[in-house]
Design an enzyme around this catalytic site. Structure first.
Site, PDB file in Angstrom:
ATOM      1  N   HIS A 264       7.844  10.567   2.856  1.00 17.52           N
ATOM      2  CA  HIS A 264       9.076  10.479   3.630  1.00 17.52           C
ATOM      3  C   HIS A 264      10.147  11.442   3.420  1.00 17.52           C
ATOM      4  CE1 HIS A 264      12.721   8.162   4.992  1.00 17.52           C
ATOM      5  NE2 HIS A 264      11.821   7.259   5.720  1.00 17.52           N
TER       6      HIS A 264
ATOM      7  N   ASP B  84       8.074   6.423  -5.365  1.00 19.38           N
ATOM      8  CA  ASP B  84       8.855   5.955  -4.063  1.00 19.38           C
ATOM      9  C   ASP B  84       8.163   4.736  -3.720  1.00 19.38           C
ATOM     10  OD1 ASP B  84       9.954   5.189  -1.784  1.00 19.38           O
ATOM     11  OD2 ASP B  84       9.725   7.305  -0.539  1.00 19.38           O
TER      12      ASP B  84
ATOM     13  N   GLN C  60       7.848   1.506   0.325  1.00 19.10           N
ATOM     14  CA  GLN C  60       7.053   0.394   1.086  1.00 19.10           C
ATOM     15  C   GLN C  60       6.237  -0.654   0.234  1.00 19.10           C
ATOM     16  OE1 GLN C  60       7.015   0.069   4.400  1.00 19.10           O
ATOM     17  NE2 GLN C  60       8.332   1.617   4.875  1.00 19.10           N
TER      18      GLN C  60
ATOM     19  N   LYS D 206      14.158  -3.643   2.979  1.00 17.87           N
ATOM     20  CA  LYS D 206      12.672  -3.654   3.321  1.00 17.87           C
ATOM     21  C   LYS D 206      11.955  -4.759   2.571  1.00 17.87           C
ATOM     22  CE  LYS D 206      12.264   1.401   4.240  1.00 17.87           C
ATOM     23  NZ  LYS D 206      12.229   1.484   5.754  1.00 17.87           N
TER      24      LYS D 206
ATOM     25  N   CYS E 231      10.245   9.611  10.318  1.00 11.08           N
ATOM     26  CA  CYS E 231      10.838  10.419   9.131  1.00 11.08           C
ATOM     27  C   CYS E 231       9.714  10.882   8.141  1.00 11.08           C
ATOM     28  CB  CYS E 231      11.641   9.716   8.211  1.00 11.08           C
ATOM     29  SG  CYS E 231      13.158   8.925   9.127  1.00 11.08           S
TER      30      CYS E 231
HETATM   31  N1  PLP Z   1      10.728   5.969   1.432  1.00  4.22           N
HETATM   32  C1  PLP Z   1       9.689   5.573   2.293  1.00  4.22           C
HETATM   33  C2  PLP Z   1       8.229   5.486   2.287  1.00  4.22           C
HETATM   34  C3  PLP Z   1      10.239   4.729   3.496  1.00  4.22           C
HETATM   35  O1  PLP Z   1       9.402   4.295   4.143  1.00  4.22           O
HETATM   36  C4  PLP Z   1      11.683   4.612   3.527  1.00  4.22           C
HETATM   37  C5  PLP Z   1      12.236   4.155   4.775  1.00  4.22           C
HETATM   38  O2  PLP Z   1      11.598   4.090   5.675  1.00  4.22           O
HETATM   39  C6  PLP Z   1      12.366   5.336   2.570  1.00  4.22           C
HETATM   40  C7  PLP Z   1      11.891   6.098   1.455  1.00  4.22           C
HETATM   41  C8  PLP Z   1      13.825   5.476   2.693  1.00  4.22           C
HETATM   42  O3  PLP Z   1      14.353   4.231   2.585  1.00  4.22           O
HETATM   43  P1  PLP Z   1      15.939   3.870   2.826  1.00  4.22           P
HETATM   44  O4  PLP Z   1      16.237   4.623   4.085  1.00  4.22           O
HETATM   45  O5  PLP Z   1      15.933   2.368   3.052  1.00  4.22           O
HETATM   46  O6  PLP Z   1      16.985   4.582   1.894  1.00  4.22           O
END
Ligand code: PLP
Length: 425
Positions: A140, A217, A220, A243, A381
């Site tokens: 992401h 990370d 998900q 999430k 993203c």
């Molecule tokens: N990493 C992953 C794999 C994600 O799917 C997302 C959000 O879609 C993020 C990071 C970023 O999360 P946040 O926008 O809640 O900080």
């Protein structure tokens, strides 16, 4: 603080049920019971953000109605209650991810802020000119851009482990890219655009063989899998509350205690100090060293309530239900002529990305919306993933613990409708 002053916190339920009563569960989610464009809402966008159960909404409401105060500094009763609620939420997160100590949990705005905290604090301290950081090709943007900013500042280099046609990391290439120059590895547990579940434990072991710390990370993974930071052995992990059925604006960074203690503060201000003079400031202990200013107390309390909710249902049961939905969705979508899956990993989670021949994903999304069906379309993203598969965008259906087989039927019917409309033009 690993077991602070007798605050009673329920453990992750080992006796939680093994299956989900989805029809009953749906009653907990007010937002699911509405008409959108004259049709019952079919919400298939939980990877972007999940709907919230009543228990979370009520926990936030109750906090504001009864306990609202500032944490840590006050001697009065409301402040003590707010502090206890906030610190209890921290312990709930600690137990949910099986961290050894509650001081290893830093409340942040979300996964993005957690990664930026590590890049700015750990990264600024330890990364030097010529060093390398390693990520994968399925990250992401939140797990790309903070490292690019750090590399620019430090004259370091970002290396990228490739992915294959199925959307899985090529492990031999990943291993080869870890060298003496590598100073940090940052990998996603589950890809938000492909659904791939990475073999993070193995990937962490490969990095640790060369004494390279690893950030995972878990944005998900948090809503989908039982998380265990000690089992996988990561050095840092980030999760996003929103999430995981919790409010927006709250998430957590896990870091091994000795790493967090050795890191400089991320932001300066109140809460994070021990003493301040104009000549010299000393810093508070972790986790408070990394929580400058008044924290997001109410949403941390909501995060704790969401964790209670997940524990009561059982993460194993949630994972099994979502896996079943994904398998059914893949089987049903496979029959649609002109549909191409983007991401066909053998180990995958609650995300299905696809394109339909001759129809732009945004048109699919708009037509489905007319049917009350919410999916996400775009690059999610993850522009490098789109480039890797040679598409500008995909349509993405993602599942949560409240989705049903009937909703998959609605999705399939909606896609056929879109195809029909486009063939008429
Ligand atoms: N990493 C992953 C794999 C994600 O799917 C997302 C959000 O879609 C993020 C990071 C970023 O999360 P946040 O926008 O809640 O900080």
């Amino acid at each position: 603080m690993s077991n602070p002053s007798g605050i009673p916190v329920p453990n992750a339920a080992s006796d939680a049920p093994t299956t989900l009563d989805v029809q009953r569960i749906r009653e907990d989610f007010p937002a699911l019971h509405q008409q959108v464009n004259g049709k019952p809402l079919v919400y298939l966008d939980s990877a972007a953000t999940t709907q919230k159960p009543l228990s979370v909404i009520q926990a936030v409401r109750q906090y504001y109605e009864k306990d609202n105060s500032n944490v840590h500094r006050g001697v009065h009763t409301l402040s003590a209650r707010a502090t206890e609620s906030y610190e209890t939420a921290r312990i709930k997160v600690q137990r949910f991810i099986n961290a050894a100590d509650a001081r290893e949990i830093i409340f942040v705005r979300g996964a993005t802020e957690g990664i930026n905290l590590v890049a700015n604090s750990y990264g600024r301290k330890h990364i030097r000119a010529g060093d390398e950081l390693l990520i994968t090709a399925m990250e992401h943007h939140s797990n790309i851009v903070p490292w690019q900013l750090l590399c620019e500042e430090k004259d370091a280099h970002l290396r990228v482990a490739p992915i294959n046609e199925r959307g899985e990391v090529v492990l031999e290439s990943y291993e080869k890219l870890i060298t003496d120059r590598t100073k940090l590895v940052a990998i996603t547990y589950i890809s938000n655009s492909l659904g791939t579940i990475n073999p993070v434990k193995e990937m962490i072991e490969l990095a640790h063989r060369r004494r390279v710390p690893v950030l995972v990370d878990g944005a998900q993974a948090g809503p989908h899998l039982p998380l265990d930071v000690q089992e996988i052995g990561c050095d840092f992990l980030v999760v996003s509350g929103h999430k995981m059925y919790a409010p927006t604006g709250i998430g957590a960074l896990y870091g091994k205690l000795e790493l967090l203690e050795s890191m400089p503060p991320y932001q300066g201000g109140g809460e994070m100090i021990q003493s301040v003079t104009f000549e010299k400031t000393t810093y508070n202990d972790v986790p408070h060293k990394f929580e400058a200013g008044t924290p997001n107390i109410a949403d941390a309390v909501g995060f704790g309530a969401a964790i209670d909710y997940l524990n009561a249902l059982g993460m194993q049961a949630i994972a099994a239900h979502e896996d079943d939905l994904v398998r059914c969705a893949i089987a049903a979508l496979s029959a649609i002529p002109g549909l191409r899956f983007i991401g066909t990993a053998r180990d995958r989670a609650a995300v299905v990305s696809f394109t339909i021949e001759n129809i732009h994903p945004h048109d699919i999304g708009t037509i489905l919306d007319q049917e009350g069906i919410a999916i996400r379309t775009g690059h999610h993203c993850s522009q490098p993933v789109m480039d890797r598969f040679g598409v500008p965008a995909t349509s993405r259906a993602s599942f949560g613990l409240y989705n049903t087989h009937a909703e998959i039927d609605s999705l399939v019917a909606g896609i056929y409708k879109a195809k029909e409309l486009f063939s008429l033009e």
